[in-house]
Every structure is written in C-alpha cells, then in structure tokens.
Scaffold this active site. Structure first.
Site, PDB file in Angstrom:
ATOM      1  N   VAL A  66      -3.486  -7.157 -23.533  1.00 22.83           N
ATOM      2  CA  VAL A  66      -3.571  -5.965 -24.375  1.00 22.83           C
ATOM      3  C   VAL A  66      -3.693  -6.354 -25.849  1.00 22.83           C
ATOM      4  CG1 VAL A  66      -2.321  -3.918 -25.173  1.00 22.83           C
ATOM      5  CG2 VAL A  66      -2.345  -4.500 -22.739  1.00 22.83           C
ATOM      6  N   ASP A  93     -47.510   9.320 -39.506  1.00 26.02           N
ATOM      7  CA  ASP A  93     -48.564  10.321 -39.623  1.00 26.02           C
ATOM      8  C   ASP A  93     -49.071  10.318 -41.067  1.00 26.02           C
ATOM      9  OD1 ASP A  93     -50.172  12.585 -39.175  1.00 26.02           O
ATOM     10  OD2 ASP A  93     -48.571  13.918 -39.837  1.00 26.02           O
TER      11      ASP A  93
END
Length: 615
Positions: free
Chosen positions: A303, A350
C-alpha cells in the site's frame, strides 16, 4: 435516406450519386414527383415511414451515472481500489479513507469537465435546418425539416439553410454558400439546366444543392433526392463515426506504468512475505502468528509503495489544460484528449474560415492599366504609376452601383460576398461618393456572365457593366486610361487580357467594369444596352488569410509541427494563399484528381512532401 428512382416505380432509374448527371424532368419522373404540385400528403407520409426522418444519426447520450463511472476505467485506479481494500483490512481506516477521497476527487473532476463539454456540444449541434417550405398537394406549406422525404419540392430563398440534398428544378440567380461542405469561400452559382459527369466534384455539380449549406442570393425550387444519413454531410458523419476510439499516448503510458507498479509491488511484497515467513519459522514462533505478521508487513509495504496521488495529479494537470483551451473558445470533450495536443507532429487544417477569414476582400485594383494593391487596412500601394483620383473614383462608383448588395437596418452589408466586398472597398476608398439611383437593369445570369445597371446621375443616364473580363472587354470599344477615353485597340485588349490572366493565375477572382453614357431616346433595360462600352478597370478579390495565421504557422514550425491545408478551392487559389502565409516552402500542391490517381502506397510515400490538398 437516399432515393434511387425505384420509389416511383418507373423509368429512368437514377441511382444514388447520379442526380447531377440527369435533367430536372428525368429526376422528377424517377421520383414520381411534380415540380408544380409536389407530392401528396399521403405519399409524403408513406415515404417518411419508409425512408425515416431527415436527420443525422446521433450517439445515444451517456447518462450522467455512466459518465461518472467511466472516470474509474483505468488500471491505475483499479490498483488504488485494491489498496483501499487492503488498508481497510489492516485497520488503517485513515489511510483507506484518504485514498478513497483522492479517487472520488479525481472522478468528480473528470466528470464535471466531460459533463460541461457534452452540454456545450449539444448546444452547438444546430446543423440541420429546423423548418422548410415545401409544395404538397399543390400548396405551399411549412414543415419540420425532419419530415422531408425524397421527392418533396422545397422552395429556397436567400438566407435559407438547405435542409436536404436536392436536384434543382428552378433557379433564378441562385448562389449557394457551400464553404461548410466544399471549403469554397465564394458562393457557388447554380443552374437547374446544368448536368455534369458522374465523378465531378461536389463544387462542380451546379444543378445540385446540399444539406448544411445556405442560399446566399437568388431563389429556386429543389427536388429532394437524399435525406438524413444519406446526404453528403451524412456520409462525412459516417466516416467520422467509423473511426475507432483510441487511447491517448498518456493513457497508454499510465496503463503500462500501472501494470509495472503493480507487478513490482506484488513482487516486493511476495519477497518480503517469504523472508518474514522464513524468519518466523526459524525463530520458533507459532506458525499462525508468524504468517499473519509477515502478511501484514507485506501488505503495508504494498500500500505504501502505490502512488495514490498520481491519478489526481494527472487529472488536475489535464483540467488546467482544458481551461486554457476553453479560454481560446475550444471545447474539449474528453479530458485525456487535451494531452494529445502535446504530442501533435502534423496538423491538417481547413482553409476557409480557419486559415482565411471566409470573407471576400478586394486585394488589387487595375485602374485602366495602373495596378494597385489594396492592403488589409485599405491603404493603397501602387505597383507602378499611381492611378488618377478621378479614374479610381469612377471605377469604384461603377463597381458599387452595378451591385445588388445593400446595408440593412443595422448598417450591416448583406448580399453576395463578392458584391459586399466591392461595396466595402468603395466605401473605404471613396467614402463621400453616393451610388446614383438605379432606374433599370439587365440581371446577371450564368450564361451571360455579366450584369448591367442603369442609373440617373442627375446630369443624364449611365449604364454600368460588370462581369468576367473576357466578356466585358468583348463589349467594349473604348477604354479610360489616365483621364482620357481612347479606342480599345487589339494591342491594348491583349495587354488588359494579360493583366487579368496574371491576377487569375495568382488565385484572384477578377471582375472587369465598364460604362456608357446613354442617349436620351435609349431604353433603360434590355441587352441592347451592352454595346460600345468604355472599359474602366478590373477588380481582383481573394478570401484573405487571418492576420494571426503567419505567426501561428511559424510557431508550429518552431515546435517541430508540420502543417498541411485541405480545401475545396481550386489549386491556384489555394497555392496563392499557401505562398502568402509561408506554408508551401517548396512543397507540393495536389488536387483531388491527383489523389484519385495515387495508390495508398504512393500517398504514404508522398504525404511528407505535400502541403496543400485542393479540389
């Protein structure tokens, strides 16, 4: 949905993608419709049940609870959940609560960001026209756009959003703004009598209009040929939806890191457990208590070794990135998506509205033979001899007068972008001039490629002519050069033709302007007005790049990011913009035809050398 001509049960049979190849009458016959009376209400209802609503398919919106649980679909999170259970089992309540609080905070941060983005995107999804005017049972009526079916007759006017794909059956000076679909910055002229080859580009299908585009000027009637997902914009949506969702580089790295940590922690814990067990057995302790002690120490170590703060740190860092993007009006739908921007090496952009302003501007004027550049602030820079002020004023007055654009009640210019650009430059360069009152006209149409207007100047009537340079020059017998009216000789005609060709080759859209004073007994209308004109000059227009683009491009290059431009514009126009902003740098320009001729292997080998993909 689409229509293939079988719906009418007759001939000719027209399959999807072929409507632009056939005349309006053939299309009407194939769909069992009538240009004047349209479908009956019963037939429209039957077709709606058969074809489905005219709407793009949308993803089922994820409920909030599922969006929240999705924040915990990460291997590192699962490892920490195991740590919570182990801490609780060991009696370390504070430790388990702390880890659990971190996990919940991490999940809430991610959930709030994605929930806000989903709401913002839902508000932006207004691509479909909400209503349309159709002809059914011989009468005009307004219906929801979702109720349109193949075979419906839809009325179109300036300002309307096109609600479905359709074949024009009537068109009066109709032009459609197709920038959202094709990238073409100037409105496309439409012609109901036009037919084209099957494989022609969308922008060249002049008899067709498409969903998600808008009518700029004029009016017309269209026969609906495709609805919903079968429209051209629906096909684009299908392509986007077919792309698999991939994990970002950071997500993949965190997953690998989480597995390594888990394996390492389990390995160390197992080794510690083995050593502690061996020592317990060697010390003569009871086996039960020895094993329990060894397990407790091994689990505590496991842990402690898990970095429980890592997911929260990552989420907070990504959230800060999302906030920075939001400050630039960019919506990030998935929290981890913002990380991919940091790994970008190639941007495909674009042109129209992204690299350029999506707004036509007059960039050059040829006053007689004297060329000037019109700078972004409307200052003029002569490219040779300075034009005379009177000649410039007359050219601007004619260009602004032979024009259907106008100012609305709010002072905003409305109309065709080309014509609004002419009004704008005339207003800025000759602000004191007033357009004389129009008393007659010969309207523009695509076959004539010109328009003429007649005006009362107070001292008499004058006809102004505007159109394609070749067309206008063919109607001229004289030219105004530096304050004098001279005969338009073959030599002068050739020089003006070359000037126009040079502008066109640079990607400009050119319009020539001419005039003629009318005799007292001449009519104010009719094509007979268009004779013995006096050439005044040429206007050259372009959709200019945004002021910040050049600097942004240089910043990308400095960061090692390559940029390519994808546009529906013609190659010359795209190349002119690319050269102006420093995009090309010796790289290639390819067209749709070039791409069709390439194999996948050829494209993969060439893509690093291509910087512009044009129509």
């Amino acid at each position: 949905m689409g229509a293939d001509g079988a719906m009418a049960g007759g001939t000719p049979r027209i399959t999807r993608g072929e409507w632009h190849m056939h005349g309006a009458d053939e299309a009407l016959t194939a769909l069992g419709s009538d240009a004047a009376s349209g479908l009956t209400a019963d037939e429209a209802a039957r077709r709606l049940e058969q074809a489905g609503p005219n709407a793009l398919a949308t993803e089922d919106r994820r409920p909030a609870w599922r969006m929240f649980l999705a924040q915990f679909e990460d291997f590192m999170i699962w490892v920490l959940m195991v740590a919570v259970v182990i801490s609780a089992f060991e009696g370390e309540v504070a430790e388990s609560v702390a880890i659990l609080a971190i996990l919940l905070l991490n999940g809430i941060l991610g959930f709030v960001q994605e929930y806000r983005a989903e709401k913002a995107l839902a508000a932006l999804k207004e691509m479909s026209a909400p209503a349309a005017t159709v002809v059914r049972d011989g009468a005009e009526r307004e219906v929801a756009a979702a109720e349109l079916v193949p075979g419906d007759i839809v009325l179109l006017e300036a300002g309307d959003k096109v609600p479905a794909d359709g074949r024009l059956v009537e068109a009066a000076a109709l032009r459609a703004d197709e920038a959202a679909l094709t990238g073409e910055s100037k409105p496309a002229r439409k012609d109901a009598s036009h037919t084209a080859e099957r494989d022609s580009a969308l922008g060249d299908r002049r008899s067709m209009v498409f969903a998600s585009t808008a009518i700029a000027v004029g009016r017309g009637r269209m026969l609906v040929t495709a609805t919903g997902q079968d429209t051209e914009v629906g096909h684009i949506a299908d392509l986007l939806a077919s792309q698999p969702e991939e994990k970002t580089p950071l997500q993949r790295e965190l997953q690998v890191t989480g597995k390594r940590i888990a394996i390492g922690v389990l390995g160390v814990a197992a080794a510690v457990f083995a050593v502690m067990t061996w020592r317990a057995l060697g010390s003569g302790e009871p086996i039960g208590s020895g094993l329990a002690g060894a397990a407790l120490i091994a689990l505590s170590l496991a842990v402690a070794a898990i970095p429980e703060g890592l997911p929260a740190v990552v989420t907070m860092a990504l959230s800060l990135g999302v906030r920075r993007m939001a400050s630039h009006n960019a919506v990030v739908r998935r929290l981890h998506s913002v990380e991919t921007l940091g790994g970008t090496t190639f941007i495909c952009s674009d042109k129209t509205g992204t690299i350029t302003l999506n707004r036509m501007r007059v960039r050059r004027l040829v006053v007689g033979e004297d060329a000037v550049e019109v700078l972004p602030d409307f200052a003029m820079q002569a490219e040779g001899a300075e034009p005379l002020a009177d000649d410039l004023r007359l050219l601007l007055e004619a260009a602004a007068s032979c024009n259907d654009a106008r100012f609305d009640a709010t002072g905003t210019l409305v109309g065709d972008p080309t014509e609004t650009a002419l009004i704008e430059v005339a207003t800025r360069l000759a602000p004191d001039d007033v357009r004389p009152r129009r008393i007659g006209e010969v309207p523009f149409d695509s076959e004539r490629k010109r328009m003429t207007t007649v005006h009362d100047t107070g001292a008499g009537r004058v006809a102004y002519l505007k159109g394609g340079a070749d067309v206008v020059l063919a109607l001229c017998t004289h030219a105004r050069l530096r304050g004098e009216t001279v005969p338009l000789t073959a030599e002068l005609h050739a020089r003006l033709h070359d000037l126009n060709a040079a502008l066109a080759s640079g990607g400009h859209r050119t319009l020539a302007v001419a005039m003629r004073a009318l005799a007292a007994d001449e009519p104010s209308e009719g094509e007979g007005l268009e004779r013995e004109m006096t050439y005044l000059g040429i206007t050259a227009l372009l959709d200019p790049p945004r002021p910040e683009v050049t600097a942004a491009l240089a910043e990308c290059h400095a960061a090692g990011i390559e940029v390519a431009m994808i546009t529906g514009d013609h190659a010359l126009t795209a190349e002119a913009i690319g050269s102006e902003i420093g995009l090309l740098e010796g790289k290639r320009v390819v067209t749709g035809v070039d791409l069709e001729a390439m194999s996948d292997e050829d494209l993969a080998a060439s893509v690093e050398d291509i910087r512009i993909y044009a129509r």
